[in-house]
Scaffold this motif. Structure first.
Motif, PDB file in Angstrom:
ATOM      1  N   THR A 200       0.853  -1.194   0.000  1.00  0.00           N
ATOM      2  CA  THR A 200       0.000   0.000   0.000  1.00  0.00           C
ATOM      3  C   THR A 200       0.885   1.238   0.000  1.00  0.00           C
ATOM      4  O   THR A 200       1.820   1.351   0.806  1.00  0.00           O
ATOM      5  CB  THR A 200      -0.912   0.040   1.236  1.00  0.00           C
ATOM      6  OG1 THR A 200      -1.800  -1.083   1.198  1.00  0.00           O
ATOM      7  CG2 THR A 200      -1.735   1.321   1.270  1.00  0.00           C
ATOM      8  N   SER A 202       0.967   5.197   0.664  1.00  0.00           N
ATOM      9  CA  SER A 202       0.235   6.256   1.358  1.00  0.00           C
ATOM     10  C   SER A 202       1.005   7.565   1.239  1.00  0.00           C
ATOM     11  O   SER A 202       2.230   7.585   1.333  1.00  0.00           O
ATOM     12  CB  SER A 202       0.066   5.902   2.842  1.00  0.00           C
ATOM     13  OG  SER A 202      -0.580   4.656   3.004  1.00  0.00           O
ATOM     14  N   PRO A 208      -5.035   6.194  -0.316  1.00  0.00           N
ATOM     15  CA  PRO A 208      -3.959   5.220  -0.501  1.00  0.00           C
ATOM     16  C   PRO A 208      -4.126   4.434  -1.796  1.00  0.00           C
ATOM     17  O   PRO A 208      -5.237   4.252  -2.302  1.00  0.00           O
ATOM     18  CB  PRO A 208      -4.090   4.314   0.723  1.00  0.00           C
ATOM     19  CG  PRO A 208      -5.504   4.461   1.158  1.00  0.00           C
ATOM     20  CD  PRO A 208      -5.900   5.868   0.835  1.00  0.00           C
ATOM     21  N   GLU A 210      -3.587   0.763  -3.167  1.00  0.00           N
ATOM     22  CA  GLU A 210      -3.478  -0.532  -2.508  1.00  0.00           C
ATOM     23  C   GLU A 210      -3.208  -1.663  -3.494  1.00  0.00           C
ATOM     24  O   GLU A 210      -3.328  -1.510  -4.703  1.00  0.00           O
ATOM     25  CB  GLU A 210      -4.763  -0.824  -1.730  1.00  0.00           C
ATOM     26  CG  GLU A 210      -5.070   0.215  -0.646  1.00  0.00           C
ATOM     27  CD  GLU A 210      -6.368  -0.076   0.074  1.00  0.00           C
ATOM     28  OE1 GLU A 210      -7.294  -0.624  -0.560  1.00  0.00           O
ATOM     29  OE2 GLU A 210      -6.465   0.251   1.277  1.00  0.00           O
ATOM     30  N   ASP A 211      -2.815  -2.811  -2.933  1.00  0.00           N
ATOM     31  CA  ASP A 211      -2.686  -4.078  -3.655  1.00  0.00           C
ATOM     32  C   ASP A 211      -1.611  -4.048  -4.744  1.00  0.00           C
ATOM     33  O   ASP A 211      -1.742  -4.690  -5.787  1.00  0.00           O
ATOM     34  CB  ASP A 211      -4.025  -4.496  -4.278  1.00  0.00           C
ATOM     35  CG  ASP A 211      -5.108  -4.686  -3.233  1.00  0.00           C
ATOM     36  OD1 ASP A 211      -4.765  -5.018  -2.080  1.00  0.00           O
ATOM     37  OD2 ASP A 211      -6.294  -4.492  -3.567  1.00  0.00           O
ATOM     38  N   SER A 249      -0.152  -3.582 -10.091  1.00  0.00           N
ATOM     39  CA  SER A 249      -1.032  -4.347  -9.209  1.00  0.00           C
ATOM     40  C   SER A 249      -1.284  -5.766  -9.721  1.00  0.00           C
ATOM     41  O   SER A 249      -2.038  -6.510  -9.096  1.00  0.00           O
ATOM     42  CB  SER A 249      -2.375  -3.619  -9.049  1.00  0.00           C
ATOM     43  OG  SER A 249      -3.008  -3.454 -10.309  1.00  0.00           O
TER      44      SER A 249
END
Length: 322
Positions: A200, A202, A208, A210-211, A249
């Motif tokens: 993640t 930030s 954020p 993510e993944d 991702s």
């Protein structure tokens, strides 16, 4: 002009005779002190002492990107102060030399030495931005000492490749581009999180991201070289801005084929792109955190496993002779 030449005797593309010739050439124009590294981190210690002495005006790194990284961390041990710190100069001696080539320096050691002497005579220099990685408060990595990087860092897949290459070099293999390609394939075949990432990203004031499976942090473009071919993971990255990020991702076979092809065809105008690619430009402060420990690298140096890293992009951190 007083200068310190930090020589890595294990540099892959220089011989003892070549290093002697270059030393004599530099000594003709400089009041030169020569120091040969003897252990991991020695170049950092030598550069730190040179910065603290207040007498050395230039520190020249003769070696690959790892030697340059150590010298930079020694010069900036007490923080960036480009007006008072010694200037950095680089004579590339490694297998890839990303930092030197990103500065526009010749990749041949003899030509690079001639270019350095010309730059010294002309008083040609620039002030470059750098990246700083540090531990995240409140995590297991909180006590990790801050460390500067010159051109790129990686958290996840590409850092795993760097780790595999280092293992092969410890077994006596030469650092070649073919070796890197083989380890990319092996890292992909052994990757356990291809379909869903654990990273993640930030940053202050933003949602954020993510993944992510892969996170490449670039301080300049190109990100790396495959032989003489430059690869642009983040084409907008520059020594004049803060940090850029390429995140992926997905690492399925189809995604690897797509983004690998895009990377090989990348240019200063176009890098990897698509619905599973995240590109962020000119970031001054962000954090990468993973649900599981992942490999981490900076400037091609594998630094083990981490669960979190904080990144800071510092503009105008160090003066460099170009």
């Amino acid at each position: 002009m007083r200068a310190l030449l930090v020589v890595n005797p294990a540099a892959t593309t220089t011989s003892a005779r070549t290093r002697d010739v270059l030393t004599h050439a530099l000594a003709s124009d400089l009041k030169l002190e020569v120091a040969t590294t003897e252990y991991r981190g020695h170049a950092r210690d030598l550069a730190r002492r040179a910065a603290e002495s207040g007498e050395t005006e230039i520190v020249i790194a003769l070696g690959g990107d790892g030697t340059v990284n150590e010298v930079v961390n020694g010069l900036l041990h007490d923080g960036p102060d480009p007006e008072s710190l010694p200037r950095l100069a680089v004579v590339p001696g490694g297998s890839t030399n990303v930092f030197a080539r990103a500065l526009g320096l010749p990749n041949d050691v003899v030509e690079a030495t001639g270019a350095l002497l010309d730059a010294l005579e002309a008083g040609s220099e620039r002030t470059v931005g750098l990246g700083l990685a540090s531990g995240v408060p409140g995590t297991d990595d909180a006590g990790t000492p801050p460390r500067w990087f010159t051109f790129a860092a990686g958290f996840g897949f590409d850092a795993g490749v760097v780790g595999r290459v280092e293992q092969q070099r410890e077994r006596g293999k030469r650092s070649t581009h073919a070796l890197y390609v083989r380890q990319v394939v092996r890292q992909f075949l052994g990757e356990q999180h291809r379909s869903r990432g654990t990273i993640t990203l930030s940053r202050p004031g933003e949602d954020p991201v993510e993944d992510l499976v892969l996170s490449i942090i670039c301080n300049t473009a190109p990100w790396s070289f495959l032989g003489n071919k430059p690869l642009y993971a983040a084409p907008e990255a520059s020594f004049d801005t803060a940090l850029d990020v390429l995140g992926l991702s997905r690492m399925t076979p189809a995604a690897v084929s797509r983004y690998g092809t895009q990377l090989l065809a990348s240019s200063p105008e176009k890098g990897p792109r698509g619905k599973h690619a995240v590109t962020l430009h000119d970031l001054t402060d962000f954090t990468l955190q993973s649900q599981v420990p992942l490999p981490f690298q900076m400037d091609g140096d594998h630094l083990g496993l981490r669960t979190s890293v904080n990144f800071t992009g510092v503009r105008r951190a160090l003066r460099v002779i170009v």
